[in-house]
Design an enzyme around this catalytic site. Structure first.
Site, PDB file in Angstrom:
ATOM      1  N   LYS A  20      37.650  21.144  94.184  1.00 31.33           N
ATOM      2  CA  LYS A  20      37.662  19.981  94.958  1.00 31.33           C
ATOM      3  C   LYS A  20      38.942  18.736  94.264  1.00 31.33           C
ATOM      4  O   LYS A  20      39.224  19.142  92.968  1.00 31.33           O
ATOM      5  CB  LYS A  20      36.483  19.141  95.072  1.00 31.33           C
ATOM      6  CG  LYS A  20      35.910  19.123  93.505  1.00 31.33           C
ATOM      7  CD  LYS A  20      36.087  17.736  92.877  1.00 31.33           C
ATOM      8  CE  LYS A  20      35.654  17.549  91.553  1.00 31.33           C
ATOM      9  NZ  LYS A  20      36.256  16.392  90.613  1.00 31.33           N
ATOM     10  N   ASP A 147      28.525  17.595  90.710  1.00 28.43           N
ATOM     11  CA  ASP A 147      29.398  18.081  91.652  1.00 28.43           C
ATOM     12  C   ASP A 147      28.948  19.112  92.420  1.00 28.43           C
ATOM     13  O   ASP A 147      29.756  19.736  93.381  1.00 28.43           O
ATOM     14  CB  ASP A 147      30.985  18.223  90.914  1.00 28.43           C
ATOM     15  CG  ASP A 147      31.543  17.014  90.583  1.00 28.43           C
ATOM     16  OD1 ASP A 147      31.055  15.815  90.989  1.00 28.43           O
ATOM     17  OD2 ASP A 147      32.460  16.966  89.819  1.00 28.43           O
TER      18      ASP A 147
HETATM   19  O1  C5P Z   1      26.353  15.940  86.194  1.00 30.44           O
HETATM   20  P1  C5P Z   1      27.232  16.777  85.282  1.00 30.44           P
HETATM   21  O2  C5P Z   1      26.250  17.418  84.473  1.00 30.44           O
HETATM   22  O3  C5P Z   1      28.565  17.058  86.004  1.00 30.44           O
HETATM   23  O4  C5P Z   1      28.006  15.467  84.328  1.00 30.44           O
HETATM   24  C1  C5P Z   1      28.370  15.553  83.231  1.00 30.44           C
HETATM   25  C2  C5P Z   1      28.531  14.253  82.245  1.00 30.44           C
HETATM   26  O5  C5P Z   1      29.597  13.640  83.209  1.00 30.44           O
HETATM   27  C3  C5P Z   1      27.384  13.573  82.222  1.00 30.44           C
HETATM   28  O6  C5P Z   1      26.578  14.112  81.257  1.00 30.44           O
HETATM   29  C4  C5P Z   1      27.844  12.240  81.917  1.00 30.44           C
HETATM   30  O7  C5P Z   1      28.295  12.009  80.700  1.00 30.44           O
HETATM   31  C5  C5P Z   1      29.179  12.291  82.983  1.00 30.44           C
HETATM   32  N1  C5P Z   1      28.712  11.784  84.224  1.00 30.44           N
HETATM   33  C6  C5P Z   1      28.668  10.326  84.432  1.00 30.44           C
HETATM   34  N2  C5P Z   1      28.505   9.755  85.711  1.00 30.44           N
HETATM   35  C7  C5P Z   1      28.156  10.604  86.794  1.00 30.44           C
HETATM   36  C8  C5P Z   1      28.702  11.845  86.688  1.00 30.44           C
HETATM   37  C9  C5P Z   1      28.955  12.743  85.485  1.00 30.44           C
HETATM   38  O8  C5P Z   1      28.704   9.572  83.707  1.00 30.44           O
HETATM   39  N3  C5P Z   1      28.372   9.980  88.031  1.00 30.44           N
END
Ligand code: C5P
Length: 318
Positions: A20, A147
């Site tokens: 993406k 994601d």
């Molecule tokens: O959801 P995911 O595990 O992909 O997110 C990885 C990191 O990215 C989270 O631990 C956070 O630090 C950051 N993040 C965030 N806000 C979001 C998505 C991700 O702060 N909306």
């Protein structure tokens, strides 16, 4: 992509899943849980990983592809976590071997790890005959990462919340892209942290009390609907770009090289370090890719189009 005979052996299921790019990534303030509310306009593009699930005694993982050595092959891999979560949901043990044929840049801001999780869920659900309803697959995806639901769905979508609450978006045409792959990855949490640091340093503050709620751009949504690349180029934005460039200053030269070569717009893809260049058509994309390769500012330049379909079962030899 080369596939080995083992990938096609009887009793296995292969799912293909796209990368993406975020054509808009509006980032709100840091929430008390550490995440950030987003207005996240996802577009799936035609760079794909494939995950093949084959019955095995225990959960094992292999990976092939140019960056395979950077992919963790233990329980921390999102594809392994996806198989474990799906098995637990159905009271099963995850007795599966997952092979990832990796073509999406690793830690590149193109949701490669999330893609593998979505593909693993779909492949295992088919292999195990568990027929998990789509809504449950989507909530498993959301638990695995912000994601991951979009990787399952593909196309174009607006992600709210931390990006996991999806509204499908209409697109009126095919957009032509070049992606410049950087050496090495960037950690998504580190880029969000840097975004907070830059906001604090500028005096505006970084929490939800300081930053207005993120909203999708009406002009951008209209450009997607009409399929107009010039209008899309004029309205794209990424609130993580300054943070990615701050952590990897060499990205500024890559962005400039693509713009000089005639891209309609250049931006960091998600949390980077892959950079994305929107072009008017396929010929322009080839030209911009050649110029980026010649510029010496990136490791590789790939052309592709979006929107692309979400995770799909490709080969099923059950
Ligand atoms: O959801 P995911 O595990 O992909 O997110 C990885 C990191 O990215 C989270 O631990 C956070 O630090 C950051 N993040 C965030 N806000 C979001 C998505 C991700 O702060 N909306």
């Amino acid at each position: 992509m080369t596939r080995t005979a083992a990938d096609r052996r009887p009793g296995s299921v292969t799912a293909r899943v796209p990368a993406k790019v975020n054509v808009q990534l509006a980032v709100g303030g840091r929430r008390p849980d550490g995440f950030h509310d987003l207005a996240n306009v996802f577009l799936a593009v035609g760079l794909y990983d494939e995950v093949t699930a084959t019955p095995a005694d225990t959960l094992t993982l292999t990976c092939a592809g140019p960056d395979a050595d950077q992919v963790p092959l233990d329980g921390t891999n999102l594809a392994a976590r996806a198989a474990t979560a799906l098995a637990a949901r159905h009271g099963l043990e995850p007795r599966v071997h997952l092979h990832i044929a990796k073509d999406i840049p690793v830690a590149g801001g193109m949701a490669g790890g999330s893609a593998d999780a979505a593909a693993a869920l779909l492949a295992c659900d088919t292999l195990w005959g568990t027929a998990t309803p789509r809504s449950e697959l989507l909530s498993l995806c959301a638990e695995l990462g912000s994601d991951v639901p979009f990787s399952l769905v593909g196309g174009a979508a607006l992600g709210r919340g931390r990006g996991e609450l999806l509204e499908p978006l209409e697109t009126g045409g095919t957009f032509h892209w070049v992606f410049a792959v950087a050496d090495g990855g960037l950690s998504t949490p580190a880029v969000y942290k840097e975004c907070d640091r830059l906001r604090d340093a500028s005096g505006q503050g970084a929490t939800t009390a300081d930053i207005p709620d993120p909203e999708p751009s009406p002009a951008l949504l209209a450009a997607l609907r009409t399929g107009d690349p010039a209008a899309l180029a004029a309205s794209m934005s990424n609130d993580l770009q300054a943070a990615a460039v701050s952590l990897r200053p060499s990205l500024a030269a890559t962005l400039a090289a693509g713009k000089e070569a005639g891209a309609l717009a250049a931006l960091v893809s998600g949390s980077g370090p892959t950079t994305a260049f929107l072009t008017a058509d396929a010929e322009d994309a080839d030209r911009v890719a050649a110029a980026l390769r010649a510029s010496g500012t990136c490791r590789a330049a790939r052309t592709t189009t979006g929107p692309a379909p979400g995770a799909t079962v490709l080969a099923n030899t059950l």
